[in-house]
Design a protein around this motif. Structure first.
Motif, PDB file in Angstrom:
ATOM      1  N   VAL A 241       2.801  19.215  35.328  1.00 16.06           N
ATOM      2  CA  VAL A 241       3.281  17.849  35.564  1.00 16.06           C
ATOM      3  C   VAL A 241       2.757  16.910  34.486  1.00 16.06           C
ATOM      4  CG1 VAL A 241       3.117  15.886  37.140  1.00 16.06           C
ATOM      5  CG2 VAL A 241       3.645  18.143  38.037  1.00 16.06           C
ATOM      6  N   VAL A 242       1.485  17.024  34.161  1.00 12.51           N
ATOM      7  CA  VAL A 242       0.906  16.169  33.117  1.00 12.51           C
ATOM      8  C   VAL A 242       1.548  16.470  31.762  1.00 12.51           C
ATOM      9  CG1 VAL A 242      -1.213  15.730  31.810  1.00 12.51           C
ATOM     10  CG2 VAL A 242      -1.265  15.746  34.300  1.00 12.51           C
ATOM     11  N   ALA A 243       1.738  17.728  31.438  1.00 11.75           N
ATOM     12  CA  ALA A 243       2.300  18.103  30.139  1.00 11.75           C
ATOM     13  C   ALA A 243       3.746  17.653  29.994  1.00 11.75           C
ATOM     14  CB  ALA A 243       2.211  19.616  29.935  1.00 11.75           C
ATOM     15  N   VAL A 244       4.489  17.624  31.090  1.00 14.22           N
ATOM     16  CA  VAL A 244       5.899  17.242  31.023  1.00 14.22           C
ATOM     17  C   VAL A 244       6.079  15.732  31.165  1.00 14.22           C
ATOM     18  CG1 VAL A 244       8.111  17.436  32.246  1.00 14.22           C
ATOM     19  CG2 VAL A 244       6.749  19.469  31.808  1.00 14.22           C
ATOM     20  N   MET A 245       5.321  15.093  32.039  1.00 14.19           N
ATOM     21  CA  MET A 245       5.550  13.682  32.345  1.00 14.19           C
ATOM     22  C   MET A 245       4.753  12.708  31.483  1.00 14.19           C
ATOM     23  SD  MET A 245       7.903  13.609  34.494  1.00 14.19           S
ATOM     24  CE  MET A 245       7.845  11.869  34.858  1.00 14.19           C
ATOM     25  N   LEU A 246       3.621  13.095  30.979  1.00 18.80           N
ATOM     26  CA  LEU A 246       2.788  12.153  30.242  1.00 18.80           C
ATOM     27  C   LEU A 246       3.411  11.680  28.927  1.00 18.80           C
ATOM     28  CD1 LEU A 246       0.099  10.679  30.508  1.00 18.80           C
ATOM     29  CD2 LEU A 246      -0.943  12.503  29.181  1.00 18.80           C
ATOM     30  N   PRO A 247       3.996  12.547  28.105  1.00 12.29           N
ATOM     31  CA  PRO A 247       4.591  12.045  26.854  1.00 12.29           C
ATOM     32  C   PRO A 247       5.722  11.032  27.061  1.00 12.29           C
ATOM     33  CG  PRO A 247       4.197  14.389  26.684  1.00 12.29           C
ATOM     34  CD  PRO A 247       3.941  14.023  28.116  1.00 12.29           C
ATOM     35  N   PRO A 248       6.694  11.269  27.960  1.00 12.90           N
ATOM     36  CA  PRO A 248       7.715  10.229  28.163  1.00 12.90           C
ATOM     37  C   PRO A 248       7.140   8.936  28.729  1.00 12.90           C
ATOM     38  CG  PRO A 248       8.485  12.296  29.070  1.00 12.90           C
ATOM     39  CD  PRO A 248       7.055  12.495  28.688  1.00 12.90           C
ATOM     40  N   MET A 249       6.161   9.050  29.617  1.00 15.89           N
ATOM     41  CA  MET A 249       5.557   7.844  30.175  1.00 15.89           C
ATOM     42  C   MET A 249       4.783   7.088  29.108  1.00 15.89           C
ATOM     43  SD  MET A 249       4.371   9.287  33.913  1.00 15.89           S
ATOM     44  CE  MET A 249       3.005   8.202  33.962  1.00 15.89           C
ATOM     45  N   ALA A 250       4.133   7.798  28.224  1.00 13.22           N
ATOM     46  CA  ALA A 250       3.372   7.151  27.152  1.00 13.22           C
ATOM     47  C   ALA A 250       4.296   6.419  26.184  1.00 13.22           C
ATOM     48  CB  ALA A 250       2.541   8.188  26.411  1.00 13.22           C
ATOM     49  N   ILE A 251       5.534   6.846  26.081  1.00 11.08           N
ATOM     50  CA  ILE A 251       6.507   6.168  25.233  1.00 11.08           C
ATOM     51  C   ILE A 251       7.212   5.050  26.008  1.00 11.08           C
ATOM     52  CG2 ILE A 251       8.690   6.466  23.977  1.00 11.08           C
ATOM     53  CD1 ILE A 251       7.714   9.359  23.406  1.00 11.08           C
ATOM     54  N   PHE A 252       7.639   5.344  27.238  1.00 13.71           N
ATOM     55  CA  PHE A 252       8.462   4.419  28.005  1.00 13.71           C
ATOM     56  C   PHE A 252       7.719   3.148  28.406  1.00 13.71           C
ATOM     57  CE2 PHE A 252       9.793   2.923  32.229  1.00 13.71           C
ATOM     58  CZ  PHE A 252      11.065   2.485  31.913  1.00 13.71           C
ATOM     59  N   PHE A 253       6.538   3.261  28.970  1.00 10.79           N
ATOM     60  CA  PHE A 253       5.872   2.093  29.507  1.00 10.79           C
ATOM     61  C   PHE A 253       5.478   1.063  28.454  1.00 10.79           C
ATOM     62  CE2 PHE A 253       5.293   4.840  33.272  1.00 10.79           C
ATOM     63  CZ  PHE A 253       5.953   4.019  34.179  1.00 10.79           C
ATOM     64  N   PRO A 254       4.947   1.437  27.292  1.00 11.25           N
ATOM     65  CA  PRO A 254       4.694   0.400  26.274  1.00 11.25           C
ATOM     66  C   PRO A 254       5.978  -0.270  25.773  1.00 11.25           C
ATOM     67  CG  PRO A 254       3.383   2.328  25.806  1.00 11.25           C
ATOM     68  CD  PRO A 254       4.320   2.710  26.912  1.00 11.25           C
ATOM     69  N   LEU A 255       7.051   0.519  25.598  1.00  8.95           N
ATOM     70  CA  LEU A 255       8.307  -0.084  25.160  1.00  8.95           C
ATOM     71  C   LEU A 255       8.895  -0.999  26.228  1.00  8.95           C
ATOM     72  CD1 LEU A 255      10.025   2.853  23.254  1.00  8.95           C
ATOM     73  CD2 LEU A 255       8.893   0.846  22.321  1.00  8.95           C
ATOM     74  N   PHE A 256       8.807  -0.592  27.466  1.00 10.68           N
ATOM     75  CA  PHE A 256       9.289  -1.412  28.585  1.00 10.68           C
ATOM     76  C   PHE A 256       8.492  -2.707  28.663  1.00 10.68           C
ATOM     77  CE2 PHE A 256      10.016  -2.355  33.109  1.00 10.68           C
ATOM     78  CZ  PHE A 256      11.390  -2.173  33.157  1.00 10.68           C
ATOM     79  N   THR A 257       7.184  -2.638  28.421  1.00  8.74           N
ATOM     80  CA  THR A 257       6.337  -3.831  28.416  1.00  8.74           C
ATOM     81  C   THR A 257       6.748  -4.777  27.296  1.00  8.74           C
ATOM     82  OG1 THR A 257       4.513  -2.563  29.339  1.00  8.74           O
ATOM     83  CG2 THR A 257       3.957  -4.617  28.260  1.00  8.74           C
ATOM     84  N   LEU A 258       7.029  -4.230  26.123  1.00  5.69           N
ATOM     85  CA  LEU A 258       7.480  -5.077  25.012  1.00  5.69           C
ATOM     86  C   LEU A 258       8.812  -5.753  25.323  1.00  5.69           C
ATOM     87  CD1 LEU A 258       6.571  -2.913  21.896  1.00  5.69           C
ATOM     88  CD2 LEU A 258       5.525  -5.059  22.622  1.00  5.69           C
ATOM     89  N   LEU A 259       9.737  -5.012  25.920  1.00  5.81           N
ATOM     90  CA  LEU A 259      11.021  -5.614  26.288  1.00  5.81           C
ATOM     91  C   LEU A 259      10.839  -6.738  27.299  1.00  5.81           C
ATOM     92  CD1 LEU A 259      13.348  -2.494  26.542  1.00  5.81           C
ATOM     93  CD2 LEU A 259      13.366  -4.268  24.797  1.00  5.81           C
ATOM     94  N   GLU A 260       9.932  -6.547  28.254  1.00  7.02           N
ATOM     95  CA  GLU A 260       9.657  -7.613  29.216  1.00  7.02           C
ATOM     96  C   GLU A 260       9.005  -8.805  28.535  1.00  7.02           C
ATOM     97  OE1 GLU A 260       8.930  -5.707  33.587  1.00  7.02           O
ATOM     98  OE2 GLU A 260       7.277  -5.621  32.158  1.00  7.02           O
TER      99      GLU A 260
END
Length: 86
Positions: free
Chosen positions: A42-61
């Protein structure tokens, strides 16, 4: 990458430690083969997309794009409904 570390290096190390301390097969199966492997995948599959998505989502907000986009989308839909009901 992350799966190489978690599955390729740490998993065999945990298995060898469990064998060295004489852990019963059923306990190492539950702890290492079950709990650790499931969590590692779960960590190996989910951590990389989350590490990309959440900072970009924060910037968009922070730039106000998400608020503007949601307002534009809802106002366009409500104008379309109002125009079609006339």
């Amino acid at each position: 990458m992350l799966s190489d570390l978690l599955i390729g290096k740490i998993y065999p190390l945990l298995n060898s430690i469990a064998a060295a301390i004489g852990m019963p097969w059923w306990l190492s199966g539950i702890l290492i083969d079950g709990m650790y492997l499931a969590t590692a995948w779960v960590v190996a599959v989910m951590l990389p997309p989350m590490a990309i998505f959440f900072p970009l989502f924060t910037l968009l907000e922070d730039f106000g794009y998400l608020g503007w986009r949601s307002t534009w989308t809802t106002s366009t839909r409500s104008r379309a409904r109002t125009a079609s009901s006339r």
